[in-house]
Design a protein around this motif. Structure first.
Motif, PDB file in Angstrom:
ATOM      1  N   LYS A   1     -16.480   0.042  -1.521  1.00 46.85           N
ATOM      2  CA  LYS A   1     -16.413   0.752  -0.241  1.00 46.85           C
ATOM      3  C   LYS A   1     -14.964   0.984   0.171  1.00 46.85           C
TER       4      LYS A   1
ATOM      5  N   ALA B   1     -17.601   6.463   9.029  1.00 46.94           N
ATOM      6  CA  ALA B   1     -18.849   5.737   8.798  1.00 46.94           C
ATOM      7  C   ALA B   1     -19.923   6.659   8.223  1.00 46.94           C
TER       8      ALA B   1
ATOM      9  N   VAL C   1     -22.187   3.918   6.136  1.00 45.51           N
ATOM     10  CA  VAL C   1     -22.189   2.537   6.637  1.00 45.51           C
ATOM     11  C   VAL C   1     -22.044   2.580   8.161  1.00 45.51           C
ATOM     12  N   SER C   2     -22.057   1.413   8.765  1.00 40.32           N
ATOM     13  CA  SER C   2     -21.933   1.344  10.224  1.00 40.32           C
ATOM     14  C   SER C   2     -20.472   1.445  10.645  1.00 40.32           C
TER      15      SER C   2
ATOM     16  N   THR D   1     -18.634  -1.720  10.082  1.00 40.17           N
ATOM     17  CA  THR D   1     -18.203  -1.954   8.706  1.00 40.17           C
ATOM     18  C   THR D   1     -16.884  -1.239   8.435  1.00 40.17           C
TER      19      THR D   1
END
Length: 211
Positions: A2, A28, A33-34, A37
């Protein structure tokens, strides 16, 4: 992984060598992803000196550091090396039906330069790995089959790269005047590869370049 994707995304946005405005929500969505994150990844990457970031009012500015740029450069080199393995993986597809005509015209020269009498037709393979035919062949010196004039028509030079499919020798042929790297590998061989190997459209094949 990531972190790599995030670093690549920042580079695409022009963040190498300068800071650019980004939004956590946008990043994001790109990574799937959030936002939490993304914030965690950005903080970790800042600690690792891959990026530098600052906040100006409601704006978040992020830049890729020289260390981050070196990481991307090394990654690019590793990917290029991995793609230049001399292997093509693809799926069999139908051609336009012109292969037999051109193979017939070049047949005497193919025998002279490649050492085999070609079957009058080509096996067409859509490249799945690497990205194009040239990515697999970039480190291989081709055999140049010279062009000629016949019946008032000019046939240009052809680059031929010796390959092997399931033990059968052949060659990927590419017109020398090709401008864009081809996604279809056209293969000639002394036999009908479809019949010899029992291939049909959609079948996966592995092509090894013979240096």
């Amino acid at each position: 992984m990531k972190k790599v994707r995030l670093l690549v995304s920042l580079a695409r946005k022009g963040a190498v060598g300068k800071k650019v405005r980004v939004t956590v929500r946008e990043l994001a969505e790109e990574l799937g992803v959030s936002p939490q994150t993304v914030l965690r990844l950005l903080n970790e990457m800042e600690e690792e000196d891959l990026i530098e970031k600052s906040v100006e009012g409601k704006r978040t500015l992020v830049g890729v550091t020289p260390e981050g740029a070196n990481f991307l450069r090394a990654l690019c080199d590793e990917i290029s090396e991995a793609l230049s393995t001399g292997v093509i993986v693809g799926e069999v597809v139908s051609g336009l039906g012109e292969g037999a005509y051109y193979v017939k015209q070049y047949s005497p020269l193919i025998q002279e330069y490649l050492g085999f009498e070609p079957y009058l037709g080509t096996l067409n393979v859509r490249v799945l790995f690497p990205k194009t035919v040239f990515d697999a062949l970039c480190n291989v010196r081709p055999v140049i089959i010279p062009g000629f004039t016949k019946g008032g028509r000019t046939f240009g030079d052809v680059k031929a790269y010796r390959v092997r499919i399931d033990g059968v020798e052949g060659a990927v042929v590419v017109p020398s005047r090709t401008v864009h790297p081809p996604k279809i590998a056209e293969i000639i061989a002394p036999v009908n590869l479809r019949e010899k190997l029992g291939l049909k459209d959609g079948d996966r094949v592995r092509i090894e370049v013979v240096e």
